[in-house]
Design a protein around this motif. Structure first.
Motif, short mmCIF file in Angstrom:
data_model
loop_
_atom_site.label_atom_id
_atom_site.label_comp_id
_atom_site.label_asym_id
_atom_site.label_seq_id
_atom_site.Cartn_x
_atom_site.Cartn_y
_atom_site.Cartn_z
N VAL A 63 29.10 58.31 20.14
CA VAL A 63 27.69 58.39 20.54
C VAL A 63 26.85 57.32 19.88
O VAL A 63 26.08 56.61 20.54
N VAL A 64 26.96 57.20 18.54
CA VAL A 64 26.14 56.21 17.84
C VAL A 64 26.91 54.93 17.53
O VAL A 64 26.36 54.00 16.95
N HIS A 65 28.21 54.87 17.91
CA HIS A 65 29.04 53.67 17.79
C HIS A 65 29.04 53.13 16.36
O HIS A 65 28.78 51.95 16.10
N ALA A 66 29.38 54.02 15.41
CA ALA A 66 29.43 53.64 14.00
C ALA A 66 30.62 52.74 13.73
O ALA A 66 31.69 52.87 14.34
N GLY A 67 30.44 51.79 12.79
CA GLY A 67 31.52 50.91 12.36
C GLY A 67 32.29 51.51 11.20
O GLY A 67 32.01 52.63 10.74
N HIS A 121 20.29 64.87 20.39
CA HIS A 121 21.16 64.21 21.36
C HIS A 121 20.65 64.43 22.79
O HIS A 121 20.64 63.50 23.60
N ALA A 122 20.22 65.67 23.07
CA ALA A 122 19.68 65.96 24.40
C ALA A 122 18.42 65.15 24.67
O ALA A 122 18.11 64.81 25.83
N LEU A 123 17.67 64.83 23.62
CA LEU A 123 16.44 64.03 23.76
C LEU A 123 16.72 62.53 23.69
O LEU A 123 15.79 61.72 23.70
N SER A 124 18.03 62.15 23.57
CA SER A 124 18.45 60.74 23.50
C SER A 124 17.86 60.02 22.30
O SER A 124 17.56 58.83 22.36
N THR A 125 17.70 60.74 21.18
CA THR A 125 17.16 60.13 19.96
C THR A 125 18.13 60.25 18.79
O THR A 125 17.74 60.08 17.64
N LEU A 126 19.40 60.55 19.08
CA LEU A 126 20.40 60.69 18.01
C LEU A 126 20.76 59.32 17.46
O LEU A 126 21.14 58.41 18.20
N THR A 127 20.65 59.16 16.13
CA THR A 127 20.98 57.90 15.46
C THR A 127 21.94 58.18 14.31
O THR A 127 22.16 59.34 13.93
N PHE A 128 22.49 57.10 13.75
CA PHE A 128 23.37 57.28 12.60
C PHE A 128 22.60 57.86 11.42
O PHE A 128 23.13 58.67 10.65
N THR A 129 21.33 57.47 11.27
CA THR A 129 20.52 58.00 10.17
C THR A 129 20.39 59.51 10.26
O THR A 129 20.52 60.22 9.26
N SER A 130 20.14 60.03 11.47
CA SER A 130 20.02 61.48 11.62
C SER A 130 21.36 62.16 11.36
O SER A 130 21.41 63.24 10.75
N LEU A 131 22.45 61.53 11.75
CA LEU A 131 23.78 62.09 11.52
C LEU A 131 24.09 62.14 10.02
O LEU A 131 24.56 63.15 9.49
N PHE A 132 23.79 61.04 9.32
CA PHE A 132 24.01 60.98 7.87
C PHE A 132 23.14 62.00 7.15
O PHE A 132 23.60 62.68 6.22
N THR A 133 21.89 62.12 7.57
CA THR A 133 20.96 63.05 6.92
C THR A 133 21.45 64.49 7.07
O THR A 133 21.41 65.28 6.11
N VAL A 134 21.91 64.85 8.26
CA VAL A 134 22.41 66.21 8.48
C VAL A 134 23.67 66.45 7.65
O VAL A 134 23.81 67.51 7.01
N ALA A 135 24.59 65.49 7.62
CA ALA A 135 25.82 65.65 6.83
C ALA A 135 25.49 65.82 5.35
O ALA A 135 26.06 66.70 4.67
#
Length: 433
Positions: A63-67, A121-135
């Motif tokens: 989804v966020v195409h992380a490296g 994700h449903a709002l198309s605003t999911l980013t790596f920052t939000s993923l990292f913050t939640v984790a």
């Protein structure tokens, strides 16, 4: 109205629940309603965690195409709170009157954080920052939950049931690793990775509801302001706990070096495909289940201390099979399966006996702070081991690094030999009836 027994008459000993022969295999602790709800809450959460363990990395990649670097940061986000906040969270928990309520709040917080990901994700605003913050946030709340858990366990389980209770918890975690990845993969295929996270979120909600339905008499909060230095002094002065921490930290460090490099070694050096790799890793989960099932009779025969010592030998010894595996064919597969199965067997024995030692030997007033300090050192070895594994494997090669890691892990038992753990079970540890 509650009627007390006369002063000169001994209160009758409560009879154990009558069990039919068909149900005799069910552990006695599960007949207690409060413990059963507590254990069910843990089991549900463990199953949900396996879904997140698969879904969150998939979200990062697809989804966020992380490296590669971002994937490393995301993996570290789960363990960093243990390293940064574990000891201090333990100090804070020792001063709380209602630790069960903290655990419920942590469950509800993790539920809210995980629900936020499919929403953004449903709002198309999911980013790596939000993923990292939640984790990171889930990891931090997990630390709070875990440091409050030992006092609650102590309040629910009688001294003679510590090994059985810890075995049930470890067995749930192991069984979740057997069932969870397959269930997680099915849910990801059915709903997509972001929406599969709702299953883990709901598991935390179920856990919170179950914990809210028990009300054990918790130990009172510490009247003294226990400091981190005091928790450290207690660990250093207790020969049994000091030896246990040194041994578990040694095993954790060197075994995590192996864990970090295993998939790379198995796929690039040994040429294993995804299907065979899944079979090999699944053997570890099966080994953990078997270890949990035989932990109670083993401690009855050997004692808690010697079972811990056996775990410190059984965990690293099978790992020697990994660098010894060479070429391709059935023999390699058998060696890798044996390594994963045997090592997981030993890890479970270490986990159960170490938890039993901490439950038995640490005073109520500093139970959470000592547990937090113990886990801070023990789990803090993992990010350090991962960094060193990557740095060393390049110049030395994968196979040489794996030989060194297995040999290093085998030295863990040396910490146990001069301690009381090698001779007998410490007298404060409750024995199984």
């Amino acid at each position: 109205m509650r009627i007390s027994a006369p002063a000169d008459t001994a209160a009758p000993t409560p009879r154990p629940p009558v069990r039919s022969r068909a149900l005799s295999w069910i552990p006695g602790l599960l007949y207690d309603t409060a413990f059963r709800r507590y254990w069910t809450a843990q089991t549900v959460s463990y199953l949900g965690d396996q879904v997140s363990a698969l879904a969150i990395p998939l979200i990062a990649v697809t989804v966020v195409h992380a490296g590669a670097a971002q994937m490393g940061y995301l993996a570290a986000a789960v363990w960093l709170p243990h390293l940064l906040f574990g000891p201090y969270a333990g100090l804070w928990a020792d001063r709380r009157r209602h630790r069960r309520r903290v655990m419920i709040a942590a469950d509800l917080g993790r539920f809210a954080l995980l629900v936020s990901l499919p929403v953004v994700h449903a709002l198309s605003t999911l980013t790596f920052t939000s993923l990292f913050t939640v984790a990171f946030g889930v990891g931090l709340l997990s630390v709070l939950f875990e440091v409050c858990n030992p006092p609650l366990f102590k309040a629910l389980v009688p001294p003679g049931g510590y090994v059985a209770g810890n075995a049930l918890g470890s067995g749930s975690r192991a069984m979740a690793k057997v069932v969870g990845p397959s269930a997680g993969g099915f849910l990801v295929q059915l709903f997509s990775a972001p929406f599969a996270l709702l299953v883990d979120a709901l598991s935390y909600l179920v856990s919170a509801v179950l914990l809210a339905r028990i009300a054990p008499e918790e130990a009172p909060p510490s009247e003294d302001r226990v400091r981190l230095r005091a928790a450290g002094r207690f660990i250093l002065r207790s020969r049994a706990i000091r030896a246990a921490l040194a041994a578990t930290a040694t095993v954790n460090f060197f075994c995590f070096v192996t864990t970090t490099l295993f998939v790379l070694y198995a796929t690039t050096t040994l040429g294993l495909g995804a299907g065979l790799l899944g079979t090999v890793l699944g053997a570890g989960a099966v080994g953990a289940v078997v270890g949990a099932m035989c932990a109670t009779p083993l401690t009855r025969r050997l004692g808690v201390g010697r079972t811990f010592l056996l775990g410190c030998l059984t965990t690293p010894a099978p790992l020697l099979l990994i660098p010894a595996a060479h070429g391709s064919g059935p023999a390699v597969l058998v060696m890798l399966v044996g390594a994963q199965f045997g090592s997981a067997l030993g890890v479970i024995w270490i986990d159960i006996t170490a938890a039993t030692l901490l439950t038995s030997l640490v005073p109520d007033a500093m139970r959470s702070s000592v547990f937090g300090a113990y886990q801070g050192v023990n789990l803090g070895m993992r990010p350090l081991a991962a960094l060193i594994a990557g740095a060393v494997a390049g110049p030395l090669g994968l196979r040489t690094t794996l030989w060194i890691a297995a040999a290093g892990a085998l030295t863990a038992f040396l910490w146990i030999l001069p301690s009381p753990l090698s001779r007998s079970t410490p007298p404060a540890v409750g024995q199984e009836a």
